[in-house]
Design a protein around this motif. Structure first.
Motif, PDB file in Angstrom:
ATOM      1  N   CYS A   1       0.883  -1.277   0.096  1.00  0.00           N
ATOM      2  CA  CYS A   1      -0.029   0.029   0.239  1.00  0.00           C
ATOM      3  C   CYS A   1       0.791   1.376   0.216  1.00  0.00           C
ATOM      4  O   CYS A   1       0.401   2.229  -0.985  1.00  0.00           O
TER       5      CYS A   1
ATOM      6  N   LEU B   1     -11.431   4.977  -1.648  1.00  0.00           N
ATOM      7  CA  LEU B   1     -11.238   3.819  -0.877  1.00  0.00           C
ATOM      8  C   LEU B   1     -12.152   3.464  -0.020  1.00  0.00           C
ATOM      9  O   LEU B   1     -13.111   4.372   0.594  1.00  0.00           O
TER      10      LEU B   1
ATOM     11  N   LEU C   1     -10.318   1.959  -5.294  1.00  0.00           N
ATOM     12  CA  LEU C   1      -9.767   1.022  -4.610  1.00  0.00           C
ATOM     13  C   LEU C   1     -10.851   0.394  -3.609  1.00  0.00           C
ATOM     14  O   LEU C   1     -11.552   0.898  -2.710  1.00  0.00           O
TER      15      LEU C   1
END
Length: 558
Positions: free
Chosen positions: A2, A67, A94
């Motif tokens: 990440c 995200l 994401l």
């Protein structure tokens, strides 16, 4: 992994991340929030988060990262992903996921997230659970995702990232950067096919300019060289320039003018306006019609486009100015179009002034005209508000107008404005109806605490105002119409805004509206209207415009 992905995206130019809270996404959330180069916004609702990322892209042209955790959370991004797809806006989506051993075994918060958004994304990839053996692939993965959002096929990409527990850890030392600059997209102006040059050599042409115009000055220069009018959508950036017509929808409602001013060619720049009248007028013309768009998606709902060019609209207009050259000898053509546009704009101004002087309630067209005069970015809901700004906005428009016209939905209007404000670092005004506000009410959560200025102007007619203009309004009995289309909700809009800590007021005059818009900080400004009276007001305005344009015949103008 990440931390490496985030580092590469920052190196490539990403500056904004939007996070919807959740557990499975913890590794990426920590990596994003650890980097001072990123501005990070947290939204409680994934749909709001998705549209905030979209608004950021609309303002900056750069992809924002959005995200969420695993499960149904990921499905709530879908509306924003579709809008980004149809509006050709970059976005890096994401979604966290369970590892393979927890899929298809009844594990909680687990759904099939493989290609969840179908053909709406430019690229989907699931790299699997990160392992030390895959370290060398992480930067190229980030670059692939970044570059896939941009260019002539700009749009969203989707990375599905499965994580195993433990979800909280300290990142290892990052792999060394080894990639050159991200692929640039300063593509050369496409060659102008001889058939296009020949088509545009006609004497009497019209330019319809919509969203997608990158350099309005080049559009207006081409219009002046050719002696053509520009029908300027409020999103085009062309309004306020000499040669641009703002009230083109009204002009095209005057039968005699339309009959005596048939163009020999139509040049469409970017996306089409909202005006159905304009679309129907162009569709019935049996002439060459050229569409120029900055991205590769086909825009031809009436199946009348004869030539397509993909590239910078400004570059192509500059090239056309050079290759097609000056117009012919029909010197009255442009003058008469501009006279009609001026007459239409004057009729709007006179009608609204007379309504105000007679003490009538502040109407929706008047609100739209005020909003169009704001010197700054304005996000307008894709329903009646964008039509009102298009039809009745000032010919000297200063506002930089954005509207989610890819899918033409009212989803996420407030969230889009929040993302736009974050990326532009400017106050943003929102114009929307009460239903659109309620549809996106979760985006009010935390708005008062963000270091942003988002002024929300709400047209409150207790229901879906646009449906009152459709045949259903006259063909159904009133109770059935109200049940299915009017949909009154009875919500106290001011109380809703105050519950979220926002300043909230109701205004009744143009002066009051302008005064409230001058306040700093986020706020909610309510304008009460009546749906039936609004239909009558629109009809009276259209009639006034038609009369003004038609009266030009008596003085020999057309």
């Amino acid at each position: 992994m990440c931390a490496t992905l985030v580092d590469q995206w920052i190196r490539d130019g990403v500056r904004h991340a939007v996070i919807a809270p959740g557990s499975r996404s913890t590794p990426m959330a920590l990596a994003l929030s650890a980097r001072h180069e990123l501005s990070v916004d947290v939204f409680h609702d994934e749909r709001s988060a998705g549209f905030a990322a979209l608004g950021s892209a609309a303002a900056s042209g750069r992809p924002a990262i959005v995200l969420c955790t695993s499960g149904t959370a990921a499905t709530h991004f879908h509306a924003a992903v579709v809008e980004a797809h149809l509006s050709s806006l970059p976005m890096i989506v994401l979604t966290a996921d369970r590892p393979p051993e927890l899929r298809d075994v009844g594990a909680p918060q687990t759904i099939d997230q493989t290609k969840l958004y179908g053909s709406a994304v430019r690229w989907f990839h699931d790299p699997g659970v990160a392992s030390i053996d895959s370290t060398s692939t992480w930067r190229s993965l980030a670059r692939h995702a970044f570059e896939s959002t941009l260019g002539r096929c700009a749009g969203p990409v989707h990375l599905n990232l499965p994580f195993r527990e433990p979800l909280v850890a300290v990142a290892d030392e990052l792999t060394a950067p080894m990639l050159g600059d991200a692929l640039g997209f300063a593509e050369a102006t496409p060659a102008l096919p001889p058939s296009v040059v020949e088509s545009l050599a006609e004497v009497r042409g019209v330019i319809i300019a919509g969203r997608g115009v990158d350099r309005p000055d080049d559009v207006m220069r081409l219009a002046e060289v050719r002696g053509w009018p520009v029908l300027a959508d409020p999103r085009s950036g062309c309004r306020g320039h000499d040669g641009a017509i703002a009230a083109f929808d009204g002009v095209l409602r005057e039968p005699h003018f339309v009959a005596t001013h048939r163009p020999q060619v139509v040049l469409h720049l970017g996306e089409p306006p909202a005006s159905k009248v304009t679309a129907q007028w162009a569709a019935q013309l049996d002439v060459a019609q050229v569409r120029v768009t900055p991205t590769a998606g086909v825009i031809d709902p009436s199946h009348t486009i004869t030539h397509r060019l993909v590239g910078s609209v400004g570059d192509i207009c500059a090239a056309l100015s050079e290759h097609v050259g000056p117009g012919g000898t029909d010197e009255d053509w442009r003058r008469e179009w501009l006279a009609a546009g001026s007459a239409a704009d004057a009729a709007i101004e006179a009608h609204l002034a007379a309504s105000a002087a007679s003490g009538l309630a502040l109407g929706e067209p008047a609100v739209a005209r005020v909003i169009s005069g704001i010197d700054g970015p304005v996000v307008v809901a894709s329903s009646m508000p964008i039509r009102d700004v298009e039809w009745f906005g000032s010919a000297c428009q200063q506002a930089r107008v954005w509207s989610n016209r890819g899918a033409n939905g009212i989803d996420g209007t407030v969230a889009t404005a929040v993302g736009y404000a974050r990326a532009s670092a400017q106050p943003v005004t929102v114009l929307l109806g009460d239903v659109a506000l309620l549809h996106d009410a979760s985006s009010l959560t935390g708005l008062a605490g963000r270091d942003l200025e988002v002024r929300i102007v709400v047209i409150d007619n207790d229901g879906g105002g646009i449906f009152s203009f459709l045949p259903q309004a006259s063909e159904l009995d009133s109770s059935r119409f109200e049940q299915l289309f009017g949909t009154p909700h009875g919500t106290d809009v001011e109380a809703l805004a105050r519950a979220h800590g926002l300043r909230s007021v109701t205004v009744h005059t143009v002066a009051d509206l302008e005064a409230e818009l001058a306040h700093t900080g986020s706020s909610c400004i309510r304008v009460i209207t009546d749906r039936g009276a609004n239909v009558s007001d629109h009809a009276a305005l259209h009639a006034a415009i038609v009369e003004a344009v038609g009266s030009l015949r008596s003085v020999g103008g057309s």
